[in-house]
Design a protein around this motif. Structure first.
Motif, PDB file in Angstrom:
ATOM      1  N   HIS A  80      -5.499 -15.115  -1.169  1.00 56.09           N
ATOM      2  CA  HIS A  80      -4.333 -15.975  -1.358  1.00 56.09           C
ATOM      3  C   HIS A  80      -3.140 -15.515  -0.520  1.00 56.09           C
ATOM      4  O   HIS A  80      -2.235 -16.292  -0.255  1.00 56.09           O
ATOM      5  CB  HIS A  80      -3.947 -16.016  -2.837  1.00 56.09           C
ATOM      6  CG  HIS A  80      -5.054 -16.512  -3.718  1.00 56.09           C
ATOM      7  ND1 HIS A  80      -5.474 -17.833  -3.726  1.00 56.09           N
ATOM      8  CD2 HIS A  80      -5.866 -15.857  -4.595  1.00 56.09           C
ATOM      9  CE1 HIS A  80      -6.475 -17.979  -4.579  1.00 56.09           C
ATOM     10  NE2 HIS A  80      -6.733 -16.796  -5.118  1.00 56.09           N
ATOM     11  N   ASP A  81      -3.148 -14.246  -0.147  1.00 56.30           N
ATOM     12  CA  ASP A  81      -2.085 -13.706   0.700  1.00 56.30           C
ATOM     13  C   ASP A  81      -2.605 -13.656   2.130  1.00 56.30           C
ATOM     14  O   ASP A  81      -3.181 -12.669   2.572  1.00 56.30           O
ATOM     15  CB  ASP A  81      -1.689 -12.308   0.210  1.00 56.30           C
ATOM     16  CG  ASP A  81      -0.494 -11.750   0.970  1.00 56.30           C
ATOM     17  OD1 ASP A  81       0.172 -12.530   1.687  1.00 56.30           O
ATOM     18  OD2 ASP A  81      -0.240 -10.535   0.862  1.00 56.30           O
TER      19      ASP A  81
ATOM     20  N   GLN B 267       5.162 -17.055   1.326  1.00 51.84           N
ATOM     21  CA  GLN B 267       4.910 -15.815   0.595  1.00 51.84           C
ATOM     22  C   GLN B 267       4.253 -16.061  -0.763  1.00 51.84           C
ATOM     23  O   GLN B 267       3.276 -15.393  -1.115  1.00 51.84           O
ATOM     24  CB  GLN B 267       6.226 -15.067   0.371  1.00 51.84           C
ATOM     25  CG  GLN B 267       6.852 -14.466   1.610  1.00 51.84           C
ATOM     26  CD  GLN B 267       8.229 -13.897   1.316  1.00 51.84           C
ATOM     27  OE1 GLN B 267       8.513 -13.456   0.203  1.00 51.84           O
ATOM     28  NE2 GLN B 267       9.102 -13.912   2.309  1.00 51.84           N
ATOM     29  N   LYS B 268       4.791 -17.020  -1.517  1.00 55.46           N
ATOM     30  CA  LYS B 268       4.412 -17.148  -2.924  1.00 55.46           C
ATOM     31  C   LYS B 268       3.712 -18.450  -3.285  1.00 55.46           C
ATOM     32  O   LYS B 268       3.098 -18.550  -4.348  1.00 55.46           O
ATOM     33  CB  LYS B 268       5.667 -17.005  -3.799  1.00 55.46           C
ATOM     34  CG  LYS B 268       6.429 -15.705  -3.582  1.00 55.46           C
ATOM     35  CD  LYS B 268       7.744 -15.673  -4.338  1.00 55.46           C
ATOM     36  CE  LYS B 268       7.539 -15.673  -5.839  1.00 55.46           C
ATOM     37  NZ  LYS B 268       8.821 -15.511  -6.571  1.00 55.46           N
ATOM     38  N   GLY B 269       3.827 -19.458  -2.421  1.00 59.77           N
ATOM     39  CA  GLY B 269       3.299 -20.775  -2.740  1.00 59.77           C
ATOM     40  C   GLY B 269       4.373 -21.631  -3.388  1.00 59.77           C
ATOM     41  O   GLY B 269       5.176 -21.124  -4.185  1.00 59.77           O
ATOM     42  N   PRO B 270       4.415 -22.917  -3.079  1.00 57.36           N
ATOM     43  CA  PRO B 270       5.471 -23.795  -3.596  1.00 57.36           C
ATOM     44  C   PRO B 270       5.548 -23.846  -5.119  1.00 57.36           C
ATOM     45  O   PRO B 270       6.639 -23.936  -5.687  1.00 57.36           O
ATOM     46  CB  PRO B 270       5.091 -25.169  -3.023  1.00 57.36           C
ATOM     47  CG  PRO B 270       4.267 -24.861  -1.827  1.00 57.36           C
ATOM     48  CD  PRO B 270       3.516 -23.615  -2.156  1.00 57.36           C
ATOM     49  N   GLU B 271       4.405 -23.786  -5.785  1.00 62.28           N
ATOM     50  CA  GLU B 271       4.405 -23.904  -7.241  1.00 62.28           C
ATOM     51  C   GLU B 271       5.075 -22.712  -7.913  1.00 62.28           C
ATOM     52  O   GLU B 271       5.610 -22.838  -9.019  1.00 62.28           O
ATOM     53  CB  GLU B 271       2.971 -24.062  -7.753  1.00 62.28           C
ATOM     54  CG  GLU B 271       2.328 -25.385  -7.358  1.00 62.28           C
ATOM     55  CD  GLU B 271       0.882 -25.479  -7.805  1.00 62.28           C
ATOM     56  OE1 GLU B 271       0.594 -26.279  -8.708  1.00 62.28           O
ATOM     57  OE2 GLU B 271       0.053 -24.742  -7.244  1.00 62.28           O
ATOM     58  N   ALA B 272       5.055 -21.552  -7.249  1.00 67.12           N
ATOM     59  CA  ALA B 272       5.612 -20.335  -7.843  1.00 67.12           C
ATOM     60  C   ALA B 272       7.078 -20.115  -7.488  1.00 67.12           C
ATOM     61  O   ALA B 272       7.714 -19.210  -8.029  1.00 67.12           O
ATOM     62  CB  ALA B 272       4.795 -19.121  -7.404  1.00 67.12           C
ATOM     63  N   VAL B 273       7.614 -20.923  -6.590  1.00 67.84           N
ATOM     64  CA  VAL B 273       8.998 -20.740  -6.132  1.00 67.84           C
ATOM     65  C   VAL B 273       9.917 -21.692  -6.890  1.00 67.84           C
ATOM     66  O   VAL B 273       9.641 -22.888  -6.991  1.00 67.84           O
ATOM     67  CB  VAL B 273       9.108 -20.997  -4.617  1.00 67.84           C
ATOM     68  CG1 VAL B 273      10.563 -20.918  -4.160  1.00 67.84           C
ATOM     69  CG2 VAL B 273       8.264 -19.992  -3.842  1.00 67.84           C
TER      70      VAL B 273
ATOM     71  N   PHE C 296       1.610 -22.411   4.302  1.00 68.98           N
ATOM     72  CA  PHE C 296       1.569 -22.895   2.922  1.00 68.98           C
ATOM     73  C   PHE C 296       1.035 -24.324   2.858  1.00 68.98           C
ATOM     74  O   PHE C 296       0.412 -24.718   1.866  1.00 68.98           O
ATOM     75  CB  PHE C 296       2.961 -22.810   2.276  1.00 68.98           C
ATOM     76  CG  PHE C 296       3.877 -23.960   2.600  1.00 68.98           C
ATOM     77  CD1 PHE C 296       3.948 -25.064   1.757  1.00 68.98           C
ATOM     78  CD2 PHE C 296       4.662 -23.952   3.743  1.00 68.98           C
ATOM     79  CE1 PHE C 296       4.786 -26.130   2.044  1.00 68.98           C
ATOM     80  CE2 PHE C 296       5.504 -25.007   4.036  1.00 68.98           C
ATOM     81  CZ  PHE C 296       5.569 -26.107   3.186  1.00 68.98           C
ATOM     82  N   LEU C 297       1.262 -25.114   3.914  1.00 70.92           N
ATOM     83  CA  LEU C 297       0.783 -26.495   3.933  1.00 70.92           C
ATOM     84  C   LEU C 297      -0.738 -26.563   3.887  1.00 70.92           C
ATOM     85  O   LEU C 297      -1.313 -27.524   3.365  1.00 70.92           O
ATOM     86  CB  LEU C 297       1.278 -27.209   5.190  1.00 70.92           C
ATOM     87  CG  LEU C 297       2.771 -27.555   5.258  1.00 70.92           C
ATOM     88  CD1 LEU C 297       3.131 -28.039   6.654  1.00 70.92           C
ATOM     89  CD2 LEU C 297       3.126 -28.606   4.216  1.00 70.92           C
ATOM     90  N   PHE C 298      -1.401 -25.549   4.429  1.00 71.89           N
ATOM     91  CA  PHE C 298      -2.860 -25.543   4.495  1.00 71.89           C
ATOM     92  C   PHE C 298      -3.466 -24.767   3.331  1.00 71.89           C
ATOM     93  O   PHE C 298      -4.482 -25.171   2.775  1.00 71.89           O
ATOM     94  CB  PHE C 298      -3.305 -24.942   5.839  1.00 71.89           C
ATOM     95  CG  PHE C 298      -2.871 -25.775   7.007  1.00 71.89           C
ATOM     96  CD1 PHE C 298      -3.724 -26.709   7.566  1.00 71.89           C
ATOM     97  CD2 PHE C 298      -1.590 -25.656   7.531  1.00 71.89           C
ATOM     98  CE1 PHE C 298      -3.329 -27.503   8.625  1.00 71.89           C
ATOM     99  CE2 PHE C 298      -1.176 -26.447   8.594  1.00 71.89           C
ATOM    100  CZ  PHE C 298      -2.050 -27.377   9.139  1.00 71.89           C
TER     101      PHE C 298
ATOM    102  N   ILE D 185      -2.598 -26.914  -0.233  1.00 66.50           N
ATOM    103  CA  ILE D 185      -2.573 -28.376  -0.155  1.00 66.50           C
ATOM    104  C   ILE D 185      -2.927 -29.082  -1.465  1.00 66.50           C
ATOM    105  O   ILE D 185      -2.305 -30.096  -1.803  1.00 66.50           O
ATOM    106  CB  ILE D 185      -3.451 -28.881   1.013  1.00 66.50           C
ATOM    107  CG1 ILE D 185      -3.160 -30.352   1.299  1.00 66.50           C
ATOM    108  CG2 ILE D 185      -4.929 -28.642   0.763  1.00 66.50           C
ATOM    109  CD1 ILE D 185      -3.723 -30.836   2.613  1.00 66.50           C
ATOM    110  N   PRO D 186      -3.881 -28.595  -2.286  1.00 63.40           N
ATOM    111  CA  PRO D 186      -4.147 -29.306  -3.545  1.00 63.40           C
ATOM    112  C   PRO D 186      -2.918 -29.351  -4.463  1.00 63.40           C
ATOM    113  O   PRO D 186      -2.564 -30.404  -5.003  1.00 63.40           O
ATOM    114  CB  PRO D 186      -5.292 -28.498  -4.172  1.00 63.40           C
ATOM    115  CG  PRO D 186      -5.956 -27.818  -3.020  1.00 63.40           C
ATOM    116  CD  PRO D 186      -4.827 -27.473  -2.098  1.00 63.40           C
ATOM    117  N   GLY D 187      -2.251 -28.200  -4.624  1.00 63.97           N
ATOM    118  CA  GLY D 187      -1.059 -28.157  -5.460  1.00 63.97           C
ATOM    119  C   GLY D 187       0.111 -28.908  -4.857  1.00 63.97           C
ATOM    120  O   GLY D 187       0.941 -29.474  -5.576  1.00 63.97           O
ATOM    121  N   LEU D 188       0.190 -28.925  -3.532  1.00 60.61           N
ATOM    122  CA  LEU D 188       1.290 -29.614  -2.861  1.00 60.61           C
ATOM    123  C   LEU D 188       1.294 -31.102  -3.175  1.00 60.61           C
ATOM    124  O   LEU D 188       2.348 -31.710  -3.357  1.00 60.61           O
ATOM    125  CB  LEU D 188       1.180 -29.421  -1.344  1.00 60.61           C
ATOM    126  CG  LEU D 188       1.781 -28.151  -0.757  1.00 60.61           C
ATOM    127  CD1 LEU D 188       1.461 -28.065   0.720  1.00 60.61           C
ATOM    128  CD2 LEU D 188       3.283 -28.116  -0.983  1.00 60.61           C
TER     129      LEU D 188
END
Length: 223
Positions: free
Chosen positions: A184-185, A31-37, A109-111, A114-117
């Motif tokens: 992004h959504d 939903q939000k991306g790993p960086e925002a959670v 979210f993995l795809f 990916i840069p932020g991950l």
């Protein structure tokens, strides 16, 4: 009226705390991306305290790696399924492509991120390379089977380039949508768009039968 006296019913198995953490984390990351959670959000979603969360996963990186491990297991299961396909079954090969994108949708979210991950989870780089190499090898084997069955015709000098381009598009289509189109959504229609881009790379090389099965697969939208 039937008499149920004396009959035993199997108890409902509840998911473990670890499984509930991973399910909620996957949903929030998508939903939000790993960086925002935050870990506080994850704990609240699972209805546990943060101490309990840290007992199972001490860092956000460990959560990312655990979710990628699930994706890897699903990808390997898909490869095994593809290995069982008969050589001339072009419908099954088209279905393999669709199932890959269904897997991408579940773990989107993995795809998309990916840069932020890689900044959050540097340890993800090696598993990504391993899965990438394994999937590309499997697709190469599928290509050979399709060629043997006269379903596809790719010149030897073009095969490596085609495989590379298919992997690039199937892996980074979501990044492209985010950077170039501001999407992004992600929704099912975007996954179908990514699938269509990969299909467009394959289409010129397919036999009429294989092309017809590909088009039939593309006519079914993701939901």
């Amino acid at each position: 009226m039937s008499d149920n006296k004396g009959k035993r019913t199997d108890p409902v198995v509840q998911p473990s705390t670890r499984e509930r953490i991973l399910a909620s984390t996957l949903s929030l990351f998508n939903q939000k991306g790993p960086e925002a959670v935050t870990t506080a959000e994850i704990a609240k979603a699972v209805q546990i305290n943060q101490g309990n969360l840290y007992y199972h996963f001490r860092t956000k990186e460990s959560l990312v790696l655990a979710l990628f491990s699930r994706f890897e297991a699903d990808a390997l299961a898909l490869v095994k399924e593809a290995d069982a396909v008969e050589g001339a079954d072009s419908k099954a090969y088209a279905g393999f492509l669709r199932k890959w994108f269904s897997l991408v949708w579940i773990h989107r979210f993995l795809f998309r991120d990916i840069p932020g991950l890689l900044a959050i989870a540097p340890g993800l780089r090696a598993p990504i390379l391993m899965v990438s190499g394994g999937m590309r090898l499997s697709v190469d084997v599928i290509f050979q089977r399709m060629e043997d069955a006269d379903l596809i015709n790719v010149a030897a000098e073009d095969r490596k380039t085609l495989l590379t381009n298919m992997w690039i598009v199937s892996t980074y289509w979501a990044v492209y949508l985010g950077l170039q189109e501001g999407v992004h959504d992600l929704g099912p229609q975007h996954v179908h768009w990514g699938l269509s881009q990969v299909a467009s790379l394959l289409r010129p090389y397919l036999s009429p039968k294989a092309r017809a099965d590909l088009e039939a697969m593309l006519s079914e939208l993701f939901t």
